[in-house]
Design a protein around this motif. Structure first.
Motif, PDB file in Angstrom:
ATOM      1  N   ARG A  27      43.458  48.092  12.360  1.00  0.00           N
ATOM      2  CA  ARG A  27      43.685  48.965  11.206  1.00  0.00           C
ATOM      3  C   ARG A  27      44.242  50.321  11.639  1.00  0.00           C
ATOM      4  O   ARG A  27      45.092  50.904  10.965  1.00  0.00           O
ATOM      5  N   TYR A  28      43.786  50.799  12.794  1.00  0.00           N
ATOM      6  CA  TYR A  28      44.297  52.065  13.318  1.00  0.00           C
ATOM      7  C   TYR A  28      45.782  51.930  13.706  1.00  0.00           C
ATOM      8  O   TYR A  28      46.602  52.802  13.393  1.00  0.00           O
ATOM      9  N   GLN A  68      37.621  46.700  24.546  1.00  0.00           N
ATOM     10  CA  GLN A  68      37.353  47.898  25.344  1.00  0.00           C
ATOM     11  C   GLN A  68      38.457  48.954  25.202  1.00  0.00           C
ATOM     12  O   GLN A  68      38.343  50.043  25.752  1.00  0.00           O
ATOM     13  N   MET A  69      39.515  48.627  24.463  1.00  0.00           N
ATOM     14  CA  MET A  69      40.576  49.609  24.210  1.00  0.00           C
ATOM     15  C   MET A  69      40.003  50.781  23.419  1.00  0.00           C
ATOM     16  O   MET A  69      39.150  50.579  22.566  1.00  0.00           O
ATOM     17  N   THR A  70      40.506  51.997  23.688  1.00  0.00           N
ATOM     18  CA  THR A  70      40.040  53.151  22.921  1.00  0.00           C
ATOM     19  C   THR A  70      41.080  53.488  21.852  1.00  0.00           C
ATOM     20  O   THR A  70      42.217  53.012  21.903  1.00  0.00           O
ATOM     21  N   LYS A  71      40.672  54.312  20.901  1.00  0.00           N
ATOM     22  CA  LYS A  71      41.623  54.767  19.891  1.00  0.00           C
ATOM     23  C   LYS A  71      42.748  55.572  20.533  1.00  0.00           C
ATOM     24  O   LYS A  71      43.890  55.547  20.077  1.00  0.00           O
ATOM     25  N   GLU A  72      42.423  56.275  21.633  1.00  0.00           N
ATOM     26  CA  GLU A  72      43.453  57.031  22.360  1.00  0.00           C
ATOM     27  C   GLU A  72      44.497  56.067  22.958  1.00  0.00           C
ATOM     28  O   GLU A  72      45.685  56.376  22.989  1.00  0.00           O
ATOM     29  N   VAL A 115      49.983  53.837  22.780  1.00  0.00           N
ATOM     30  CA  VAL A 115      50.920  52.725  22.560  1.00  0.00           C
ATOM     31  C   VAL A 115      51.856  53.066  21.392  1.00  0.00           C
ATOM     32  O   VAL A 115      53.080  52.929  21.493  1.00  0.00           O
ATOM     33  N   CYS A 116      51.279  53.552  20.294  1.00  0.00           N
ATOM     34  CA  CYS A 116      52.087  53.826  19.097  1.00  0.00           C
ATOM     35  C   CYS A 116      53.077  54.957  19.334  1.00  0.00           C
ATOM     36  O   CYS A 116      54.237  54.865  18.916  1.00  0.00           O
ATOM     37  N   ASN A 117      52.639  56.018  20.006  1.00  0.00           N
ATOM     38  CA  ASN A 117      53.557  57.125  20.285  1.00  0.00           C
ATOM     39  C   ASN A 117      54.762  56.642  21.076  1.00  0.00           C
ATOM     40  O   ASN A 117      55.907  56.986  20.780  1.00  0.00           O
TER      41      ASN A 117
END
Ligand SMILES: *Cc1c(COP(=O)(O)O)cnc(C)c1O
Length: 375
Positions: free
Chosen positions: A259-260, A349-353, A358-360
């Motif tokens: 979702r993020y 284990q992935m963080t929101k950062e 990845v998105c940036n």
């Protein structure tokens, strides 16, 4: 490097495997028996038979139906080729049907069309829907069609354990459901798989096919038909039990991360650079795949991201686009998803950062001329 996926194995799971190794009971053990009961309970079905891979599950599920000669089987065009390979290995005809662009699962309209206009010479006897990347197929429509035309249904739920449709777990709608515990899936035993069913006779048959065709009666071994050795080991089952206990947490975490991703990529989706999947209710988020607009070269995008230490890859294959299945139906959506689909990193284990990173980089990449296709 942010990996595409990472198996999640904690110390308690590792210790449970070591315990089994020390016990000396490496196959046919209590861990296998318990894991089968726990999977059936989790899914809400009668029987579970563990096997050595998702492909083994599909193979003996299909074989157990004794469909005879002159058989055609329907599979979605966009999938991992194992779905079609098991059909071809039985000398059955592979009938591929196109998928939906918004969720990558089999199109019910296309399915209806293929069944209604089928002219043979083989007879269509079963459908193998794939809950691609954890997205539930529209099982209400599919099961209605299967009843109307008297077709068996084997669900390829290899990447969809924990996925839900209408308050019921995926894999329990058809005659049989098949799961995989490959390291790319949400829970893993290294290699591994399972077949589930509510039909005792099919479960017995599948148990025999898994174990050399042996039937145990009065504690005597009878070889009643030719079978394979497709058993899972006891230490793999020990690992699987610990993973299953954590499955709902994993799906929850994957849902948050997906979702993020969608939130951060919404603007490039709206501008037509990429296409985001619809997050259907009950999705179990095994893989997150976006679709690049035709203007981009996917290979260049993958390499751009690799230089930023981000691993990405194609999502799944399109059967008619592969040389071995090039005599099957032309499916434009499946072909497009195979060419332009891009799977992005996703693991608990992935963080929101990490997702932001990845998105940036992906957005930067999409604005760059470097990744445009030359054609
Ligand atoms: C992973 C997968 C398979 C194969 O499972 P294995 O355990 O690797 O044999 C089959 N079908 C689908 C849709 C899959 O995602």
């Amino acid at each position: 490097m942010i990996k595409l996926s990472k198996p999640h194995i904690d110390d308690a799971s590792i210790n449970s495997v070591i315990e089994v190794l020390r016990s000396g009971q490496l196959v046919h053990g209590n861990e296998c028996a318990s894991f089968e009961i726990e999977i059936a309970k989790y899914l809400g079905c009668k029987e579970c038979v563990l096997v050595s891979s998702g492909t083994a599950a599909l193979h003996i599920a299909l074989q157990s139906l004794d469909l005879g000669t002159n058989t055609a089987i329907i599979v979605p065009d966009f999938t991992f080729p194992a779905t079609a390979n098991v059909v071809a290995l039985q000398n059955f005809r592979v009938v591929n049907v196109d998928v939906n662009l918004n969720n990558y699962t089999i199109s019910i309209d296309a399915l209806k069309n293929v069944i209604e206009n089928w002219r043979g010479p083989e007879k269509i006897k079963a459908i193998m829907p794939v809950h691609e990347f954890g997205c539930p197929v529209d099982m209400e429509c599919l099961m209605n069609l299967s009843k109307e035309y008297e077709l068996y249904v084997i669900e390829d739920a290899a990447c969809a354990i924990g996925c839900i449709y209408n308050n019921k777990k995926i894999g329990t709608f058809g005659d049989m459901g098949c799961f995989s515990f490959h390291p790319r899936k949400t829970i893993t035993t290294g290699e591994g798989g399972a077949i589930v069913t509510n039909d005792d006779k099919l479960a017995d048959k599948v148990r025999r096919l898994r174990n050399h065709g042996i039937d145990y009666k009065n504690n005597k071994i009878n070889f009643v038909e030719p079978g394979w050795n497709y058993r899972l080991t006891n230490f793999q089952a020990a690992l699987g039990r610990r993973q299953l206990a954590d499955l709902d947490n994993r799906i929850q975490r994957r849902s948050e991360l997906t979702r993020y991703y969608c939130e951060l990529l919404e603007s490039v989706h709206k501008s037509g650079y990429i296409h985001l999947p619809e997050l259907i209710n009950g999705h179990s988020f095994q893989t997150f795949m976006i679709v690049l607009d035709e203007r981009y070269s996917r290979n260049k995008v993958i390499n751009f991201l690799k230089d930023k230490m981000i691993e990405s890859n194609l999502g799944a294959h399109s059967l008619h686009s592969l040389q071995i299945y090039n005599n099957t139906n032309y499916c434009p959506v499946g072909g497009f998803l195979y060419r332009q689909g891009l799977a992005l990193p996703l693991y608990e284990q992935m963080t929101k950062e990490d997702v932001q990173y990845v998105c940036n980089n992906l957005v930067e990449c999409l604005y760059s001329d470097e990744v445009l296709s030359n054609e």
